[in-house]
Scaffold this motif. Structure first.
Motif, PDB file in Angstrom:
ATOM      1  N   GLN A 198      39.373  46.268  44.926  1.00  0.00           N
ATOM      2  CA  GLN A 198      38.244  45.397  44.599  1.00  0.00           C
ATOM      3  C   GLN A 198      38.240  44.185  45.515  1.00  0.00           C
ATOM      4  OE1 GLN A 198      38.570  44.759  40.292  1.00  0.00           O
ATOM      5  NE2 GLN A 198      36.785  46.080  40.114  1.00  0.00           N
ATOM      6  N   ALA A 199      37.882  44.398  46.753  1.00  0.00           N
ATOM      7  CA  ALA A 199      37.969  43.353  47.765  1.00  0.00           C
ATOM      8  C   ALA A 199      37.072  42.150  47.489  1.00  0.00           C
ATOM      9  CB  ALA A 199      37.657  43.940  49.139  1.00  0.00           C
ATOM     10  N   ALA A 200      35.946  42.335  46.828  1.00  0.00           N
ATOM     11  CA  ALA A 200      35.009  41.233  46.644  1.00  0.00           C
ATOM     12  C   ALA A 200      35.228  40.454  45.347  1.00  0.00           C
ATOM     13  CB  ALA A 200      33.575  41.762  46.674  1.00  0.00           C
ATOM     14  N   PHE A 201      36.049  40.936  44.448  1.00  0.00           N
ATOM     15  CA  PHE A 201      36.203  40.313  43.132  1.00  0.00           C
ATOM     16  C   PHE A 201      37.624  39.791  42.950  1.00  0.00           C
ATOM     17  CE2 PHE A 201      37.209  40.388  38.611  1.00  0.00           C
ATOM     18  CZ  PHE A 201      36.187  39.608  38.121  1.00  0.00           C
ATOM     19  N   GLN A 202      37.719  38.538  42.504  1.00  0.00           N
ATOM     20  CA  GLN A 202      39.026  37.923  42.265  1.00  0.00           C
ATOM     21  C   GLN A 202      39.123  37.432  40.821  1.00  0.00           C
ATOM     22  OE1 GLN A 202      39.763  34.846  45.282  1.00  0.00           O
ATOM     23  NE2 GLN A 202      38.045  35.765  46.372  1.00  0.00           N
ATOM     24  N   LEU A 203      40.336  37.465  40.296  1.00  0.00           N
ATOM     25  CA  LEU A 203      40.639  36.916  38.985  1.00  0.00           C
ATOM     26  C   LEU A 203      41.410  35.617  39.227  1.00  0.00           C
ATOM     27  CD1 LEU A 203      40.603  37.392  35.905  1.00  0.00           C
ATOM     28  CD2 LEU A 203      42.792  38.574  36.173  1.00  0.00           C
ATOM     29  N   GLY A 204      40.825  34.500  38.781  1.00  0.00           N
ATOM     30  CA  GLY A 204      41.474  33.201  38.951  1.00  0.00           C
ATOM     31  C   GLY A 204      42.449  32.948  37.819  1.00  0.00           C
ATOM     32  N   LEU A 244      44.694  29.641  42.337  1.00  0.00           N
ATOM     33  CA  LEU A 244      45.480  30.866  42.406  1.00  0.00           C
ATOM     34  C   LEU A 244      44.606  32.029  41.969  1.00  0.00           C
ATOM     35  CD1 LEU A 244      48.271  32.297  42.709  1.00  0.00           C
ATOM     36  CD2 LEU A 244      48.700  31.682  40.315  1.00  0.00           C
ATOM     37  N   THR A 245      44.408  33.003  42.868  1.00  0.00           N
ATOM     38  CA  THR A 245      43.605  34.168  42.513  1.00  0.00           C
ATOM     39  C   THR A 245      44.331  35.446  42.907  1.00  0.00           C
ATOM     40  OG1 THR A 245      42.354  34.276  44.608  1.00  0.00           O
ATOM     41  CG2 THR A 245      41.424  32.909  42.838  1.00  0.00           C
ATOM     42  N   VAL A 246      44.054  36.500  42.135  1.00  0.00           N
ATOM     43  CA  VAL A 246      44.596  37.834  42.396  1.00  0.00           C
ATOM     44  C   VAL A 246      43.439  38.824  42.394  1.00  0.00           C
ATOM     45  CG1 VAL A 246      46.879  37.332  41.416  1.00  0.00           C
ATOM     46  CG2 VAL A 246      45.069  38.239  39.934  1.00  0.00           C
ATOM     47  N   GLN A 247      43.715  40.012  42.906  1.00  0.00           N
ATOM     48  CA  GLN A 247      42.704  41.069  42.934  1.00  0.00           C
ATOM     49  C   GLN A 247      43.307  42.377  42.478  1.00  0.00           C
ATOM     50  OE1 GLN A 247      41.734  40.736  47.161  1.00  0.00           O
ATOM     51  NE2 GLN A 247      39.615  40.451  46.534  1.00  0.00           N
ATOM     52  N   ALA A 248      42.504  43.145  41.756  1.00  0.00           N
ATOM     53  CA  ALA A 248      42.895  44.510  41.434  1.00  0.00           C
ATOM     54  C   ALA A 248      42.763  45.331  42.711  1.00  0.00           C
ATOM     55  CB  ALA A 248      41.998  45.077  40.337  1.00  0.00           C
ATOM     56  N   VAL A 250      34.594  35.193  41.648  1.00  0.00           N
ATOM     57  CA  VAL A 250      35.818  34.828  40.935  1.00  0.00           C
ATOM     58  C   VAL A 250      35.490  34.615  39.468  1.00  0.00           C
ATOM     59  CG1 VAL A 250      37.680  33.124  40.699  1.00  0.00           C
ATOM     60  CG2 VAL A 250      36.788  33.663  42.968  1.00  0.00           C
ATOM     61  N   VAL A 251      36.297  35.200  38.597  1.00  0.00           N
ATOM     62  CA  VAL A 251      36.223  34.916  37.173  1.00  0.00           C
ATOM     63  C   VAL A 251      37.545  34.260  36.805  1.00  0.00           C
ATOM     64  CG1 VAL A 251      36.160  35.918  34.866  1.00  0.00           C
ATOM     65  CG2 VAL A 251      34.619  36.763  36.627  1.00  0.00           C
TER      66      VAL A 251
END
Length: 136
Positions: free
Chosen positions: A49-55, A42-46, A7-8
């Motif tokens: 990109q199952a392993a990476f989330q944008l917080g 709260l996180t979303v994903q492109a 998560v970033v």
């Protein structure tokens, strides 16, 4: 130790507004939306990109005091945070698609450094560079 970045975090002024922008306009998918009192994770994903989330996080308690939260919100609004980069297959086509969804660009697509790139901001002021990925 070696690990994967999962998560970033990105500071936003309003999480509902940010969620609408990232899901409704950019086409990201909601990953996690949980609350603990006044705190909201709260996180979303492109797509893809199952392993990476944008917080999408609001500065404030329990992580920041009120003064720090105000400073961070002002920095984001002024575009002082580092830009994020979104890799796309066709920058010009992606720009037109996002404009049709209501995304306002700060830089039209242009060719430089051997690639095409464009710029836009989210509703909180976070800057994005959209770059046509070479060899994609």
């Amino acid at each position: 130790m070696t690990g994967d970045v999962n998560v970033v975090g990105l500071y936003v002024r309003d999480q509902d507004e940010a969620l609408d922008f990232y899901v409704g306009k950019l086409g990201f998918q909601l990953h996690t939306d949980v609350r603990n009192g006044d705190y909201r994770w709260l996180t979303v994903q492109a797509s893809g990109q199952a392993a990476f989330q944008l917080g999408l996080f609001r500065p404030g308690p329990p992580v920041h005091d009120a003064d720090t939260a105000r400073t961070l919100q002002q920095m984001v609004a002024k575009g002082a945070m580092p830009p994020l980069v979104l890799a796309v297959d066709d920058c010009r086509a992606a720009c037109e698609e996002l404009k049709a969804r209501g995304v306002e660009f700060t830089q039209e697509p242009m060719e430089r450094y051997g690639a095409v790139d464009a710029g836009f901001r989210d509703p909180s002021g976070n800057g994005w560079k959209m770059i046509e990925a070479r060899g994609r």
